[in-house]
Design a protein around this motif. Structure first.
Motif, PDB file in Angstrom:
ATOM      1  N   ASP A   1      45.755  36.555  36.654  1.00  0.00           N
ATOM      2  CA  ASP A   1      47.185  36.267  36.520  1.00  0.00           C
ATOM      3  C   ASP A   1      48.008  37.546  36.725  1.00  0.00           C
ATOM      4  N   ILE A   2      47.514  38.614  36.134  1.00  0.00           N
ATOM      5  CA  ILE A   2      48.213  39.898  36.291  1.00  0.00           C
ATOM      6  C   ILE A   2      48.192  40.341  37.747  1.00  0.00           C
ATOM      7  N   LEU A   3      47.033  40.173  38.379  1.00  0.00           N
ATOM      8  CA  LEU A   3      46.915  40.581  39.787  1.00  0.00           C
ATOM      9  C   LEU A   3      47.868  39.789  40.666  1.00  0.00           C
ATOM     10  N   GLY A   4      48.147  38.576  40.241  1.00  0.00           N
ATOM     11  CA  GLY A   4      49.018  37.721  41.041  1.00  0.00           C
ATOM     12  C   GLY A   4      50.491  38.057  40.900  1.00  0.00           C
ATOM     13  N   ARG A   5      50.814  38.871  39.910  1.00  0.00           N
ATOM     14  CA  ARG A   5      52.232  39.211  39.700  1.00  0.00           C
ATOM     15  C   ARG A   5      52.487  40.601  40.271  1.00  0.00           C
ATOM     16  N   THR A   6      53.014  40.616  41.450  1.00  0.00           N
ATOM     17  CA  THR A   6      53.106  41.876  42.186  1.00  0.00           C
ATOM     18  C   THR A   6      54.054  42.887  41.546  1.00  0.00           C
ATOM     19  N   ASN A   7      54.913  42.398  40.643  1.00  0.00           N
ATOM     20  CA  ASN A   7      55.836  43.334  39.993  1.00  0.00           C
ATOM     21  C   ASN A   7      55.328  43.843  38.650  1.00  0.00           C
ATOM     22  N   SER A   8      54.184  43.402  38.244  1.00  0.00           N
ATOM     23  CA  SER A   8      53.691  43.778  36.910  1.00  0.00           C
ATOM     24  C   SER A   8      53.360  45.272  36.844  1.00  0.00           C
ATOM     25  N   ASP A   9      53.772  45.895  35.724  1.00  0.00           N
ATOM     26  CA  ASP A   9      53.456  47.311  35.507  1.00  0.00           C
ATOM     27  C   ASP A   9      51.966  47.505  35.234  1.00  0.00           C
ATOM     28  N   ALA A  10      51.320  46.408  34.980  1.00  0.00           N
ATOM     29  CA  ALA A  10      49.899  46.505  34.622  1.00  0.00           C
ATOM     30  C   ALA A  10      48.992  46.487  35.845  1.00  0.00           C
ATOM     31  N   LEU A  11      49.573  46.355  37.032  1.00  0.00           N
ATOM     32  CA  LEU A  11      48.737  46.223  38.229  1.00  0.00           C
ATOM     33  C   LEU A  11      47.756  47.381  38.429  1.00  0.00           C
ATOM     34  N   PRO A  12      48.236  48.632  38.364  1.00  0.00           N
ATOM     35  CA  PRO A  12      47.273  49.722  38.571  1.00  0.00           C
ATOM     36  C   PRO A  12      46.108  49.650  37.594  1.00  0.00           C
ATOM     37  N   GLY A  13      46.431  49.336  36.354  1.00  0.00           N
ATOM     38  CA  GLY A  13      45.374  49.215  35.345  1.00  0.00           C
ATOM     39  C   GLY A  13      44.460  48.049  35.648  1.00  0.00           C
ATOM     40  N   ALA A  14      45.050  46.961  36.109  1.00  0.00           N
ATOM     41  CA  ALA A  14      44.257  45.756  36.385  1.00  0.00           C
ATOM     42  C   ALA A  14      43.294  45.980  37.546  1.00  0.00           C
ATOM     43  N   VAL A  15      43.779  46.651  38.587  1.00  0.00           N
ATOM     44  CA  VAL A  15      42.869  46.882  39.736  1.00  0.00           C
ATOM     45  C   VAL A  15      41.748  47.837  39.308  1.00  0.00           C
ATOM     46  N   GLY A  16      42.089  48.787  38.443  1.00  0.00           N
ATOM     47  CA  GLY A  16      41.058  49.684  37.919  1.00  0.00           C
ATOM     48  C   GLY A  16      40.003  48.900  37.154  1.00  0.00           C
ATOM     49  N   LEU A  17      40.479  47.933  36.393  1.00  0.00           N
ATOM     50  CA  LEU A  17      39.562  47.073  35.625  1.00  0.00           C
ATOM     51  C   LEU A  17      38.631  46.316  36.552  1.00  0.00           C
ATOM     52  N   CYS A  18      39.211  45.790  37.632  1.00  0.00           N
ATOM     53  CA  CYS A  18      38.398  45.044  38.603  1.00  0.00           C
ATOM     54  C   CYS A  18      37.321  45.954  39.198  1.00  0.00           C
ATOM     55  N   ARG A  19      37.688  47.200  39.421  1.00  0.00           N
ATOM     56  CA  ARG A  19      36.726  48.149  39.979  1.00  0.00           C
ATOM     57  C   ARG A  19      35.584  48.377  39.000  1.00  0.00           C
ATOM     58  N   ARG A  20      35.931  48.633  37.762  1.00  0.00           N
ATOM     59  CA  ARG A  20      34.880  48.942  36.781  1.00  0.00           C
ATOM     60  C   ARG A  20      33.973  47.737  36.552  1.00  0.00           C
ATOM     61  N   LEU A  21      34.585  46.555  36.536  1.00  0.00           N
ATOM     62  CA  LEU A  21      33.796  45.349  36.258  1.00  0.00           C
ATOM     63  C   LEU A  21      33.221  44.698  37.517  1.00  0.00           C
ATOM     64  N   THR A  22      33.616  45.267  38.684  1.00  0.00           N
ATOM     65  CA  THR A  22      33.243  44.685  39.988  1.00  0.00           C
ATOM     66  C   THR A  22      33.442  43.165  39.964  1.00  0.00           C
ATOM     67  N   LEU A  23      34.694  42.827  39.688  1.00  0.00           N
ATOM     68  CA  LEU A  23      35.021  41.407  39.512  1.00  0.00           C
ATOM     69  C   LEU A  23      35.080  40.695  40.862  1.00  0.00           C
ATOM     70  N   GLN A  24      34.044  40.019  41.153  1.00  0.00           N
ATOM     71  CA  GLN A  24      33.934  39.279  42.416  1.00  0.00           C
ATOM     72  C   GLN A  24      35.084  38.282  42.576  1.00  0.00           C
ATOM     73  N   VAL A  25      35.395  37.650  41.468  1.00  0.00           N
ATOM     74  CA  VAL A  25      36.389  36.578  41.511  1.00  0.00           C
ATOM     75  C   VAL A  25      37.784  37.114  41.861  1.00  0.00           C
ATOM     76  N   ALA A  26      37.932  38.417  41.788  1.00  0.00           N
ATOM     77  CA  ALA A  26      39.255  39.018  42.033  1.00  0.00           C
ATOM     78  C   ALA A  26      39.468  39.368  43.497  1.00  0.00           C
ATOM     79  N   VAL A  27      38.465  39.141  44.340  1.00  0.00           N
ATOM     80  CA  VAL A  27      38.577  39.606  45.742  1.00  0.00           C
ATOM     81  C   VAL A  27      39.799  39.052  46.463  1.00  0.00           C
ATOM     82  N   PRO A  28      40.041  37.759  46.396  1.00  0.00           N
ATOM     83  CA  PRO A  28      41.221  37.254  47.132  1.00  0.00           C
ATOM     84  C   PRO A  28      42.508  37.924  46.662  1.00  0.00           C
TER      85      PRO A  28
END
Lengths: 563, 486
Positions: free
Chosen positions: A374-401
């Motif tokens: 949900d956060i990744l889908g909100r392009t204006n969210s201040d949490a985006l940099p943190g969220a993408v970092g999270l995806c990297r650490r967790l290698t979240l496959q589901v986040a690819v799209p």
């Protein structure tokens, strides 16, 4: 022998004035500087020296505190009409009326006294302390003071009531009393102590008993009184069935929580949250609103406003709380807090806190991927940099799209993070998404992409790489980046890349344009990555090249050549 | 030793006039002394100052027939009335005090008919002796020179045990003020809580600090005031009494001054939960119904909740919260309120429990019209483990207040009736306290504060002059115990 009173009269008022001036200056110095500062130390010495002529004339200096003045021997020795700056007023407003200084005060006591005055000055009117309660704690030996009574108008009048009785007793009443006493002496009270039988040693405290009591006093001060008090409150909540009482207790916790968080009492907060869960399970009859209230603490801690305060205070606090303590309270957070934590995470400067927060964020993120998406889908969210970092650490496959879309985000930081996350995920879909980042206008993003392509040897990016190598890329690349692209091309393309690269390094044909030294150097390094005999022979030949950087690159590449 | 009843005059009489006139005398004396120091005797300033001094002295003599200045510690008395230190007299006060002390003068009397020249002689002699560092015994030199100067209307006495008696009176005054402050502050806090207002924590702190100071400087005076059993103000006097006992106990155990303060705060606030109990239940004279007893038993946890909610606190008073919650739990936790989570009582809770138990049992209240005698209370606390008191703390209490606690009414073998006023400081004689005789052998009642006697006193043949025969109820003799400590 006491100093003659005549000598007191001989103490010039100017000396007292000078002393007070020195003291007031000293007060300012103590407020502004630390003890190791030379100005502080000079002020200390000046006060000490200013007392010496005083003590040669008198055994004590008594000053009357009169609003903004200090009066000695009916003379005003200090006056500052501006109350906010008046030393006398600082003393007067809290009730001091007389201040007596005695020899010996010029040691550390006067400094301590002034520090207390300074502290008291900052207190609010409704503070729990004032000048006098603070002074009392200091236990001065050379300073005495008198102050006004705090309550004078409603004092209980303690007067004897029996005076009239004694005076009104007549002879017969007296005789009656006499007889009664004699009667009472005849009968002794049952169980009364017979002085002859009395063994007073029973009531002496033995040494071990005294030691035991002293030990218990020490324990009293090491005891976790806060924990015990909170447990008392929790016991009361469980044992008292009245809703009003329970509501009041929850109200106390409502007020306590920010207090505890503010003081960094994270372990206590975490413990309380666990206790609330226990209580909610254990108390079988609990009004629904109360249950909801009880359960809301955990959720409230995860609310953005509260959580951001917590994280801010963690970052700003002078003392570093125990990792375990922070971890405990962060471990109690709900998914609602994830966005706030992700917002803060990239900006945290203290590595220790960052590390701990990452652990909590990762835990919550792994358990609540829908929140992350949900956060990744909100392009204006201040949490985006943190969220993408999270995806990297967790290698979240589901986040690819979602990450694919973010490769085109307007913020370079987000694009780069997305590329790094996709690289970590490394799936075919992820790598496909990385491709277009090779053409990103931002160098950092391009580098992240080309690094990812190299590490995965992703052939899907071959065409783009080739275009860059051929000089058809969209952006001007500086040397290091260009080299990386060339080498990546070599890694991805393999031996088939040799013709193109050697053509760049050794252009043939009369009208063939010679590439720049920089480009040829990159080509040399790229050729070295091929590790074929043909590649080696080209590099050996190039050692004779006229272009020095090219010769050096070839030499270096051959030096590092490992079969 | 001066009879206590002679000192009663100190607190009666037209004090206002004496204070005012005494102040005038003090100021003119000081002014004349200064003038003579600065100028020659024939100077008009000096002459004027001497005239004024003569004037104030004569005025006092005409009204009072006597003019006596006494020095006792840091206090000056004019005709038995203490002069208060005020802004317009403190310098003179301080100076005169130092002068008199420097000459070891205890009493300075001026008789009617004093002449102006006598003042001049006195002041000159005071200044000249002060300036002469070779004189060792100033008092002797003063008397000698005054004799030579022929000053028959000026009389001096050296410092004697009179000062001790006056000091004792002053100590009682300070103790009374401290006690009254404590009661007033407690009342204010409790009433504020009842009305849902914030209260001044500062005042509570100051009151406790004063109690600690008093216990450290003159424990007997303030412990004596715990015998004041105010029926109507029980809640407040009880809190102060528990505070005093607790601090005194803490001192016995060896707590530091700051620790005594911490303990005192917890003790003063231990019953704060009663502010949430309906007054009609608190003051009920008949037996309590089960529900009403439950309401009373709620005061510990209500007290803890109240202290959490006291907004005036910068820091949450966790120690006070614990003591308020725990003081009825008993050492074995079989008391109330119940405890679910593991807990052990801290020493502060145990000290306050003992102080609370002792004071409650020895006080007449709405529902306990006959108080239990102090010695019986102590015996019960000491010997009955079901009461749940820490036995070592009880022992310390007995050690503190003696087997016959302060306020115990005793009959002596001389057929006198007395009130125990002080435990004997000698541990060998805990059973021979200091007693204030309230009824003499003829049955005559002595006005408070009675006649102080030490039961260790022996006659010429070596036998004790007086011994306690039994403890009795003061009501049998219409004695109000507290009066003997005021």
């Amino acid at each position: 022998m006491p100093i003659p009173t005549g000598a007191e009269l001989a103490l010039p008022a100017q000396q007292v004035e000078e002393l007070i001036r020195t003291i007031v200056k000293g007060l300012r110095a103590f407020q502004m500087y630390l003890p190791n500062n030379p100005i502080y130390q000079r002020a200390e010495q000046a006060i000490h020296d200013a007392f010496l002529p005083i003590w040669s004339s008198t055994q004590q200096l008594t000053l009357s505190v009169v609003e903004s003045d200090l009066v000695w021997s009916e003379q005003v020795v200090y006056r500052q009409p501006n109350r906010s700056e008046s030393f006398a007023w600082m003393l007067y407003k809290d009730g001091m009326r007389l201040l007596t200084l005695k020899p010996g005060v010029e040691g550390e006591e006067v400094v301590r006294f002034l520090q207390v005055v300074s502290r008291a000055r900052m207190l609010q009117a409704d503070a729990a302390d004032d000048l006098l309660t603070l002074l009392w704690e200091q236990n001065f030996q050379h300073i005495e003071y008198q102050f006004t009574e705090i309550i004078t108008d409603s004092l209980t009048v303690l007067d004897p009531q029996m005076a009239d009785l004694a005076m009104s007793q007549d002879a017969s009443a007296q005789e009656q009393v006499r007889e009664q006493v004699r009667e009472d002496v005849v009968e002794r009270a049952a169980g009364g102590v017979d002085p002859e039988d009395f063994d007073s040693t029973l009531y002496f405290l033995e040494e071990q008993e005294t030691r035991s009591l002293k030990g218990q006093v020490d324990e009293e001060y090491t005891r976790d009184a806060r924990k015990a008090s909170l447990e008392a409150l929790l016991d009361t909540f469980e044992l008292q069935p009245t809703s009003l009482v329970r509501e009041e207790i929850l109200g106390i916790f409502d007020a306590l929580f920010p207090n505890l968080l503010n003081k960094g009492e994270f372990r206590t907060v975490a413990r309380l949250l666990r206790e609330f869960r226990t209580v909610a399970q254990r108390v079988t009859v609990l009004d629904p609103p109360l249950l909801e209230h009880l359960q809301s603490f955990q959720a409230r801690l995860s609310e953005p406003a509260i959580l951001s305060q917590l994280l801010q205070s963690l970052e700003e606090s002078a003392a570093m709380p125990e990792d375990e303590d922070i971890g405990e309270v962060l471990g109690e957070l709900h998914a609602e807090g994830l966005e706030t934590m992700l917002t803060f995470l990239p900006s945290l400067k203290r590595p220790a806190i960052r590390q701990i927060l990452e652990v909590s964020v990762d835990r919550l993120g792994a358990a609540n991927t829908e929140v992350v998406l949900d956060i990744l889908g909100r392009t204006n969210s201040d949490a985006l940099p943190g969220a993408v970092g999270l995806c990297r650490r967790l290698t979240l496959q589901v986040a690819v799209p979602a990450l694919d879309k973010l490769v085109g985000h307007r913020e370079a930081e987000v694009r780069q993070g997305a590329v790094e996350a996709l690289a970590a995920i490394g799936s075919p879909g992820a790598l496909t998404a990385i491709e277009r980042a090779l053409d990103d206008p931002e160098r950092g993003v391009r580098l992240a992409a080309v690094t990812a392509v190299a590490s995965k040897e992703y052939r899907g990016a071959l065409r783009r790489l080739e275009a860059v190598v051929q000089g058809k890329g969209r952006h001007e690349l500086e040397r290091a980046e260009k080299r990386q692209f060339f080498e990546t091309y070599a890694v991805v393309a393999g031996p088939p890349a040799l013709p193109l690269l050697s053509d760049i390094l050794e252009p043939r044909g009369l009208f063939r344009r010679r590439e720049s030294s920089e480009t040829r150097t990159c080509a040399a390094y790229a050729i070295a990555r091929l590790r074929t005999p043909e590649a080696r022979s080209i590099l050996e030949r190039i050692q004779q090249d006229k272009d020095l950087p090219v010769r050096n690159a070839a030499a270096r590449a051959l030096r590092d050549w490992v079969e | 030793m001066m009879e206590d009843r002679d000192l009663s005059r100190l607190s009666t009489g037209d004090e206002g006039y004496i204070r005012h006139a005494g102040r005038g005398f003090l100021l003119t004396f000081y002014a004349a002394l200064r003038a003579l120091k600065l100028y020659p005797v024939e100077n008009t300033a000096v002459q004027k100052a001497l005239d004024e001094l003569q004037g104030t002295a004569t005025a006092l003599l005409v009204t009072e027939n006597e003019l006596e200045m006494r020095l006792a510690g840091d206090f000056l008395f004019i005709n038995g009335t203490r002069l208060r230190l005020e802004l317009d007299n403190f310098a003179a006060f301080s100076n005169l005090l130092t002068t008199l002390r420097g000459f070891e003068i205890g009493i300075f009397r001026t008789h009617s008919g004093v002449e102006r020249r006598e003042w001049q002689a006195l002041l000159s002699i005071l200044l000249s002796i002060s300036a002469d560092a070779t004189i060792e015994d100033r008092y002797v030199a003063l008397i000698e020179r005054l004799g030579q100067a022929h000053t028959p209307h000026l009389e001096f006495e050296p410092e004697t045990e009179v000062a001790e008696a006056i000091n004792a009176q002053e100590s009682r005054e300070i103790a009374k003020r401290t006690y009254a402050q404590g009661v007033a502050v407690t009342k204010e806090v409790v009433n504020s809580i009842r009305m849902g207002r914030t209260s001044s924590v500062k005042k509570v702190k100051r009151a406790v600090q004063m109690i600690v100071d008093q216990v450290l400087t003159n424990e007997t005076s303030i412990v004596g005031l715990t015998t004041l059993r105010d029926y109507d103000e029980y809640t407040f006097t009880h809190s102060v009494n528990v505070c005093i006992f607790s601090v005194a106990l803490g001192r016995k155990i060896g707590l530091t001054k700051l620790q005594l303060y911490d303990l005192g705060m917890t003790a003063l606030l231990h019953d704060i939960g009663k502010a949430k109990i309906p007054i009609e239940v608190l003051n009920k004279t008949s037996g309590l119904a089960e529900e009403e007893w439950r309401v009373i038993q709620a005061h510990p946890w209500r007290g803890a909740m109240t202290l959490f909610g006291l907004r005036a606190y910068d820091e949450i008073p966790y120690k006070s919260i614990l003591v308020a919650h725990e003081h009825h739990m008993k050492s074995d936790l079989t008391g109330y309120p119940r405890s679910i989570r593991p807990r052990s009582l801290g020493i502060f809770s145990r000290i306050v429990a003992v102080a609370d138990g002792f004071d409650a049992a020895t006080t007449r209240r709405a529902y306990q019209t006959i108080p239990i005698e102090p010695d019986q209370v102590l015996r019960e606390m000491w010997t009955n483990p079901r009461r749940g008191y820490d036995p070592i703390v009880v022992k310390a209490l007995i050690n503190l207040i003696g087997v016959y606690p302060i306020g115990t009414c005793v009959i002596l073998d001389t057929f006198e009736v007395g009130i125990v006023s002080q435990a004997n400081p000698d541990r060998e004689f805990l059973n021979r306290p200091v007693v204030r005789i309230a009824i003499d052998p003829t049955g005559g009642i002595l006005s408070p504060p009675g006649l102080a006697v030490d039961l260790t006193e022996r006659s010429a043949d070596g036998n004790y002059v007086r011994s306690i025969v039994k403890v009795t109820n003061p009501d049998r003799y219409n004695l109000t115990v507290g009066d003997y400590f005021l």
